[in-house]
Design an enzyme around this catalytic site. Structure first.
Site, PDB file in Angstrom:
ATOM      1  N   CYS A 241       4.522  -8.199  -0.540  1.00  0.00           N
ATOM      2  CA  CYS A 241       5.078  -9.663  -0.435  1.00  0.00           C
ATOM      3  C   CYS A 241       4.065 -10.615  -0.468  1.00  0.00           C
ATOM      4  CB  CYS A 241       5.849  -9.858   0.816  1.00  0.00           C
ATOM      5  SG  CYS A 241       6.540 -11.386   1.426  1.00  0.00           S
TER       6      CYS A 241
ATOM      7  N   CYS B 123       7.614 -17.802  -1.677  1.00  0.00           N
ATOM      8  CA  CYS B 123       8.960 -17.771  -2.431  1.00  0.00           C
ATOM      9  C   CYS B 123       9.976 -18.506  -1.371  1.00  0.00           C
ATOM     10  CB  CYS B 123       9.811 -16.425  -2.863  1.00  0.00           C
ATOM     11  SG  CYS B 123       8.410 -15.758  -3.540  1.00  0.00           S
TER      12      CYS B 123
ATOM     13  N   THR C  24       8.244 -15.417   6.998  1.00  0.00           N
ATOM     14  CA  THR C  24       7.104 -14.929   6.130  1.00  0.00           C
ATOM     15  C   THR C  24       6.123 -15.759   5.745  1.00  0.00           C
ATOM     16  OG1 THR C  24       9.146 -13.845   5.006  1.00  0.00           O
ATOM     17  CG2 THR C  24       7.293 -14.166   3.666  1.00  0.00           C
TER      18      THR C  24
ATOM     19  N   GLU D 192       5.111 -11.529   8.702  1.00  0.00           N
ATOM     20  CA  GLU D 192       6.366 -12.226   9.471  1.00  0.00           C
ATOM     21  C   GLU D 192       5.881 -12.744  10.585  1.00  0.00           C
ATOM     22  OE1 GLU D 192       7.000  -9.343   7.650  1.00  0.00           O
ATOM     23  OE2 GLU D 192       7.914 -10.603   5.770  1.00  0.00           O
TER      24      GLU D 192
ATOM     25  N   HIS E  67      16.929 -17.945  -3.553  1.00  0.00           N
ATOM     26  CA  HIS E  67      16.011 -16.852  -3.037  1.00  0.00           C
ATOM     27  C   HIS E  67      16.645 -15.327  -3.172  1.00  0.00           C
ATOM     28  CE1 HIS E  67      12.630 -16.087  -0.681  1.00  0.00           C
ATOM     29  NE2 HIS E  67      13.496 -15.352   0.389  1.00  0.00           N
TER      30      HIS E  67
ATOM     31  N   TYR F 264      13.938 -12.209  -5.375  1.00  0.00           N
ATOM     32  CA  TYR F 264      13.581 -10.992  -5.347  1.00  0.00           C
ATOM     33  C   TYR F 264      13.508  -9.965  -6.340  1.00  0.00           C
ATOM     34  CZ  TYR F 264      14.039 -10.965  -0.279  1.00  0.00           C
ATOM     35  OH  TYR F 264      13.488 -11.073   1.279  1.00  0.00           O
TER      36      TYR F 264
ATOM     37  N   CYS G  16      10.658 -10.169  -7.266  1.00  0.00           N
ATOM     38  CA  CYS G  16       9.312  -9.713  -6.892  1.00  0.00           C
ATOM     39  C   CYS G  16       9.232  -8.283  -6.725  1.00  0.00           C
ATOM     40  CB  CYS G  16       8.861 -10.391  -5.541  1.00  0.00           C
ATOM     41  SG  CYS G  16      10.039 -10.077  -4.067  1.00  0.00           S
TER      42      CYS G  16
ATOM     43  N   GLU H 162      12.681  -5.129   4.183  1.00  0.00           N
ATOM     44  CA  GLU H 162      13.028  -6.639   3.671  1.00  0.00           C
ATOM     45  C   GLU H 162      13.853  -6.878   2.499  1.00  0.00           C
ATOM     46  OE1 GLU H 162       9.261  -8.945   1.880  1.00  0.00           O
ATOM     47  OE2 GLU H 162       9.512 -10.307   3.769  1.00  0.00           O
TER      48      GLU H 162
HETATM   49 FE1  SF4 Z   1       8.048 -12.107  -0.449  1.00  0.00          FE
HETATM   50 FE2  SF4 Z   1       9.520 -11.431  -2.232  1.00  0.00          FE
HETATM   51 FE3  SF4 Z   1      10.584 -12.998  -0.577  1.00  0.00          FE
HETATM   52 FE4  SF4 Z   1       8.747 -13.877  -2.085  1.00  0.00          FE
HETATM   53  S1  SF4 Z   1      10.735 -13.219  -2.630  1.00  0.00           S
HETATM   54  S2  SF4 Z   1       8.858 -14.191  -0.331  1.00  0.00           S
HETATM   55  S3  SF4 Z   1       7.524 -11.948  -2.648  1.00  0.00           S
HETATM   56  S4  SF4 Z   1       9.824 -10.766  -0.189  1.00  0.00           S
END
Ligand code: SF4
Length: 495
Positions: free
Chosen positions: A110, A114, A201, A267, A302, A306, A308, A456
């Site tokens: 992570c 974001c 985060t 976190e 958001h 994800y 990501c 997460e």
């Molecule tokens: Fe972290 Fe993914 Fe959340 Fe971005 S979207 S803060 S990389 S978990």
């Protein structure tokens, strides 16, 4: 009067590079704790630094690929990091998701920016809507704040999740009112807030925070219904960095045992003890009717963020393929089939996130918002598929992932040669390289970065049931039933 310009004095010189960013975190005298000890300088803490380095990758990407990691913003009229950009067309959200996948690939964890980005998107449209209804000037204040942030090219963290106490009770019904972050005082200059935010985060690695309500509010919850921006080193803030599985391998195991020694997530619990926010940085103050809209728009952004996890999935699929190659079984049919299955799951996540971006719609403020249904479907996929991808990676890698001797054993003169002899794979593969790949799989599936890849994925941006509620709201079941009745001839027979 509070010196608002003074709050920005440290950011007069824009952050241009990853090195600038890391340097900007030094000397802030924040009240940070980890494992029962105060951390005087988080940048120098070996367990915390990998999370700073993951955040720094967002600046490296912007330097190396300015059209992916950066963007020209019309608000400040300059090039800034894409994590500070309000999307004003579907292409912005598509580019955002491409950037997030790329950063997941680069870090395997992570990269933490974001939440702040999606807070910016949600605040842009909600402040506009409040002003249109009530004649307030929140949007103007927000744009002025964002312009400064974009010009300074800083990291904004988003803080939404409250401790919540008794989940069956509203904020004003809690035995302890601090269980939701609240306004304890209003005066001519601003608001003073107390309480806490959980699971924050990248909070310690940010420069500013945007605090927001965590859920729908009622009129009795006015003091809990606010949005504001504050420096992370504002007086009255305390941070407690969360413990992660195997995090102390950064200090006790060597880089090999860490699995991914360069990068990690972060976190923290943030405690607010009478923290002041001047009016210039308050973007909602008591408009409880807009709390639900803010939360829904934030989560719609958001949940698609994800995407990501597909970058992390790319890394894990690659690691599994490498492990199979080291064992000499990469071309065995069931291994290939498992790699195909992992890829199918990973690309299914990607397709729903990208579809939510391509199907985005404009809001009254001019900001674009991901398609709500597809964004919820995307996040719901993320609550499940990474677990199966991780299971298949462990299946391919074998039990050595959890039984392998340590790097210190490898370095021991007596047993090191034995480990090299008996842990060797197919001819031509360096035994230590084999161990490195297995440690990476451990790191991502049960170790430090499984925090980001798995748990997460389950709970971030709302737990699975939160998406199911939104999917149920949007599934238009009556329309679907009508279509079924029509084709089945039910309506005609009734006539
Ligand atoms: Fe972290 Fe993914 Fe959340 Fe971005 S979207 S803060 S990389 S978990």
């Amino acid at each position: 009067m509070p010196d608002v310009d003074g709050l920005w004095a440290d950011f007069a010189r824009p952050i241009a590079t990853a090195e600038d960013y890391i340097a900007s975190l030094r000397g802030r005298r924040m009240n940070v704790f980890f494992m029962g000890e105060r951390v005087p300088e988080p940048v120098d803490h070996p367990v915390i630094f990998p999370s700073i380095n993951a955040m720094a990758e967002t600046y490296r990407l912007a330097s190396e690929r300015p059209t992916l990691g950066g963007v020209h913003t019309p608000i400040a009229g300059l090039q800034t990091n894409r994590f500070l950009h309000v999307p004003t067309e579907p292409a912005d959200l598509v580019a955002k998701h491409e950037m997030q996948r790329e950063l997941g690939r680069r870090t395997g964890t992570c990269f933490q920016r974001c939440v702040g980005l999606d807070a910016i998107g949600a605040c842009h449209s909600v402040t506009f809507d409040i002003d249109a209804a009530n004649g307030t000037d929140y949007h103007k204040r927000f744009l002025a704040f964002l312009k400064r942030a974009q010009t300074a090219n800083i990291v904004i963290g988003g803080a939404m999740t409250d401790p919540k106490g008794d989940r069956s009770k509203a904020p004003h019904q809690q035995t302890d009112p601090d269980l939701f972050l609240r306004i304890v005082k209003r005066d001519a200059n601003g608001i003073t807030i107390s309480g806490a935010k959980m699971h924050q985060t990248g909070a310690v690695n940010s420069h500013w925070l945007i605090v927001m309500p965590t859920m729908r509010m009622t009129e009795a919850d006015k003091d809990w219904s606010f949005v504001g921006a504050l420096r992370v080193d504002a007086p009255g803030l305390t941070y407690v960095v969360g413990r992660q599985t195997n995090d102390t391998r950064a200090v006790d195991g060597g880089p090999l045992d860490a699995g991914n020694a360069q990068f990690a997530g972060q976190e923290a619990m943030i405690v607010f003890d009478n923290v002041f926010i001047p009016h210039e940085h308050v973007f909602m103050d008591g408009e409880w009717q807009y709390a639900a809209t803010l939360v829904e728009r934030f989560t719609t952004y958001h949940r698609s963020s994800y995407v990501c996890k597909t970058g992390l999935g790319d890394v894990l699929i690659g690691a599994a393929a490498e492990a199979a190659s080291h064992n000499g079984v990469e071309s065995v049919s069931h291994i290939k089939d498992k790699l195909v299955e992992m890829t199918h799951l990973n690309e299914t996540i990607y397709s729903s996130c990208m579809a939510a971006a391509y199907r985005s719609k404009p809001l009254a403020s001019g900001a674009y918002l991901n398609d709500e249904m597809l964004s919820n479907v995307a996040k719901h996929n993320v609550t499940r598929f990474p677990f199966e991808i991780a299971r298949l990676a462990q299946d391919i890698a074998g039990g050595l992932v959890v039984t392998m001797p340590s790097e210190k054993d490898l370095q021991n003169n007596e047993i090191g040669p034995l480990i090299r002899k008996f842990l060797q794979g197919r001819q031509g593969v360096d035994t230590v390289d084999r161990m490195r790949v297995l440690r990476l799989i451990e790191n991502m599936t049960i170790g430090r970065n499984a925090v980001g890849y798995l748990t997460e994925s389950l709970h971030g941006a709302g737990s699975p049931q939160a998406q199911r509620i939104q999917i149920a709201r949007g599934m238009a079941i009556d329309d679907k039933k009508a279509r079924a009745r029509k084709l089945a001839g039910v309506e005609e027979r009734r006539r």
